[in-house]
Design a protein around this motif. Structure first.
Motif, PDB file in Angstrom:
ATOM      1  N   SER A   4      14.867  29.942  26.721  1.00 33.14           N
ATOM      2  CA  SER A   4      15.287  28.549  26.542  1.00 33.14           C
ATOM      3  C   SER A   4      14.129  27.595  26.811  1.00 33.14           C
ATOM      4  O   SER A   4      13.907  26.651  26.038  1.00 33.14           O
ATOM      5  N   ARG A   5      13.376  27.821  27.867  1.00 35.03           N
ATOM      6  CA  ARG A   5      12.251  26.930  28.178  1.00 35.03           C
ATOM      7  C   ARG A   5      11.136  27.088  27.154  1.00 35.03           C
ATOM      8  O   ARG A   5      10.473  26.119  26.790  1.00 35.03           O
ATOM      9  N   THR A   6      10.934  28.295  26.667  1.00 38.17           N
ATOM     10  CA  THR A   6       9.919  28.511  25.642  1.00 38.17           C
ATOM     11  C   THR A   6      10.286  27.753  24.370  1.00 38.17           C
ATOM     12  O   THR A   6       9.437  27.100  23.755  1.00 38.17           O
ATOM     13  N   LEU A   7      11.561  27.807  23.980  1.00 38.14           N
ATOM     14  CA  LEU A   7      12.000  27.066  22.793  1.00 38.14           C
ATOM     15  C   LEU A   7      11.873  25.562  23.020  1.00 38.14           C
ATOM     16  O   LEU A   7      11.475  24.825  22.103  1.00 38.14           O
ATOM     17  N   LEU A   8      12.178  25.090  24.233  1.00 37.05           N
ATOM     18  CA  LEU A   8      11.982  23.673  24.533  1.00 37.05           C
ATOM     19  C   LEU A   8      10.509  23.291  24.374  1.00 37.05           C
ATOM     20  O   LEU A   8      10.189  22.232  23.822  1.00 37.05           O
ATOM     21  N   GLY A   9       9.623  24.142  24.856  1.00 37.07           N
ATOM     22  CA  GLY A   9       8.189  23.875  24.717  1.00 37.07           C
ATOM     23  C   GLY A   9       7.759  23.810  23.260  1.00 37.07           C
ATOM     24  O   GLY A   9       6.955  22.957  22.869  1.00 37.07           O
ATOM     25  N   GLN A  39      19.697  35.395  19.018  1.00 41.33           N
ATOM     26  CA  GLN A  39      19.317  34.899  20.334  1.00 41.33           C
ATOM     27  C   GLN A  39      18.789  33.465  20.235  1.00 41.33           C
ATOM     28  O   GLN A  39      19.084  32.630  21.082  1.00 41.33           O
ATOM     29  N   VAL A  40      18.023  33.179  19.186  1.00 42.33           N
ATOM     30  CA  VAL A  40      17.495  31.828  18.998  1.00 42.33           C
ATOM     31  C   VAL A  40      18.641  30.835  18.847  1.00 42.33           C
ATOM     32  O   VAL A  40      18.692  29.806  19.527  1.00 42.33           O
ATOM     33  N   TYR A  41      19.590  31.159  17.963  1.00 41.55           N
ATOM     34  CA  TYR A  41      20.683  30.216  17.693  1.00 41.55           C
ATOM     35  C   TYR A  41      21.660  30.109  18.869  1.00 41.55           C
ATOM     36  O   TYR A  41      22.168  29.029  19.147  1.00 41.55           O
ATOM     37  N   ALA A  42      21.875  31.204  19.584  1.00 44.53           N
ATOM     38  CA  ALA A  42      22.726  31.135  20.778  1.00 44.53           C
ATOM     39  C   ALA A  42      22.060  30.276  21.851  1.00 44.53           C
ATOM     40  O   ALA A  42      22.720  29.471  22.525  1.00 44.53           O
ATOM     41  N   THR A  43      20.750  30.429  22.000  1.00 39.56           N
ATOM     42  CA  THR A  43      20.009  29.621  22.981  1.00 39.56           C
ATOM     43  C   THR A  43      20.024  28.153  22.582  1.00 39.56           C
ATOM     44  O   THR A  43      20.242  27.268  23.423  1.00 39.56           O
ATOM     45  N   LEU A  44      19.824  27.880  21.304  1.00 35.92           N
ATOM     46  CA  LEU A  44      19.867  26.489  20.832  1.00 35.92           C
ATOM     47  C   LEU A  44      21.248  25.876  21.067  1.00 35.92           C
ATOM     48  O   LEU A  44      21.360  24.703  21.440  1.00 35.92           O
ATOM     49  N   ALA A  45      22.303  26.657  20.872  1.00 37.66           N
ATOM     50  CA  ALA A  45      23.664  26.158  21.103  1.00 37.66           C
ATOM     51  C   ALA A  45      23.857  25.792  22.575  1.00 37.66           C
ATOM     52  O   ALA A  45      24.455  24.755  22.896  1.00 37.66           O
ATOM     53  N   ARG A  46      23.329  26.629  23.501  1.00 36.57           N
ATOM     54  CA  ARG A  46      23.424  26.324  24.937  1.00 36.57           C
ATOM     55  C   ARG A  46      22.610  25.079  25.280  1.00 36.57           C
ATOM     56  O   ARG A  46      23.051  24.221  26.047  1.00 36.57           O
ATOM     57  N   LEU A  47      21.405  24.984  24.710  1.00 39.72           N
ATOM     58  CA  LEU A  47      20.562  23.817  24.972  1.00 39.72           C
ATOM     59  C   LEU A  47      21.226  22.546  24.450  1.00 39.72           C
ATOM     60  O   LEU A  47      21.164  21.493  25.098  1.00 39.72           O
ATOM     61  N   ASP A  78      13.500  18.872  32.026  1.00 38.69           N
ATOM     62  CA  ASP A  78      13.779  20.256  32.396  1.00 38.69           C
ATOM     63  C   ASP A  78      12.541  21.129  32.174  1.00 38.69           C
ATOM     64  O   ASP A  78      12.185  21.937  33.033  1.00 38.69           O
ATOM     65  N   LEU A  79      11.903  20.954  31.036  1.00 39.87           N
ATOM     66  CA  LEU A  79      10.692  21.728  30.724  1.00 39.87           C
ATOM     67  C   LEU A  79       9.589  21.419  31.728  1.00 39.87           C
ATOM     68  O   LEU A  79       8.926  22.326  32.233  1.00 39.87           O
ATOM     69  N   ASP A  80       9.405  20.145  32.042  1.00 39.93           N
ATOM     70  CA  ASP A  80       8.377  19.744  32.996  1.00 39.93           C
ATOM     71  C   ASP A  80       8.643  20.362  34.375  1.00 39.93           C
ATOM     72  O   ASP A  80       7.724  20.890  35.012  1.00 39.93           O
TER      73      ASP A  80
END
Length: 177
Positions: A4-9, A39-47, A78-80
């Motif tokens: 999740s943090r990697t995708l945010l970055g 996994q990407v889309y599930a993580t994006l849904a949670r974010l 959150d990322l920071d």
């Protein structure tokens, strides 16, 4: 690794689609196991649910509409926070190899053979990482250095343990079995 943090970055560099996030992730981080689209889309849904990303719009495509995701101010915060928080060093006090050595000693099997086989496995991995490092870009060189340093530490432990096998076999609890 925090997906999740990697995708945010990755989103912090600009809004994009889930498909492009997956490709960028796999290209940059070169994991042995690429991220699954699910996994990407599930993580994006949670974010999205947690307010860390928003949907900027969607575009029609051959399949379902493609959503364009954007990081929110809360996502940047959150990322920071994640980036500024040091990682706890991994616990190495109980690992599978240590357990195998003790079980081998308790059952009067050759712990030395286990250590020798593991040493050969580590040396093979080191050769592969060294080859990869020589042909890779700077990011590949950095991750290979990380792996090589850990393998070197493991090899040192293997050598020290091998030199102490006779003494270890005499330890109470091991010698009695």
């Amino acid at each position: 690794m925090s997906v999740s943090r990697t995708l945010l970055g990755l989103l912090e560099t600009g809004s994009t689609h889930g498909y492009d996030l997956k490709r960028a992730h796999d290209e940059l981080f070169r994991s042995e196991r690429p991220l699954a689209y699910g996994q990407v889309y599930a993580t994006l849904a949670r974010l999205l649910k947690n307010g860390l990303v928003s949907v900027e719009g969607s575009e029609a495509g051959d399949g379902p509409d493609r959503k364009r995701y954007n990081i929110t101010d809360a996502g940047v915060t959150d990322l920071d926070d994640w980036l500024r928080t040091p990682e706890r060093p991994a616990e190495y006090l109980q690992n599978t190899l240590y357990t195998k050595v003790l079980v081998a000693l308790m059952s009067h099997r050759s712990a030395g053979e286990i250590l020798d086989a593991q040493r050969a496995e580590h040396l093979g991995a080191m050769r592969e990482y060294t080859r990869r490092k020589q042909t890779g870009d700077l990011a590949d060189q950095l991750i290979c250095d990380h792996a090589l340093f850990h393998l070197e530490a493991d090899l040192k432990w293997l050598d020290i343990t091998a030199s102490r096998l006779a003494e270890l076999a005499e330890q109470p609890g091991l010698a009695d079995r």
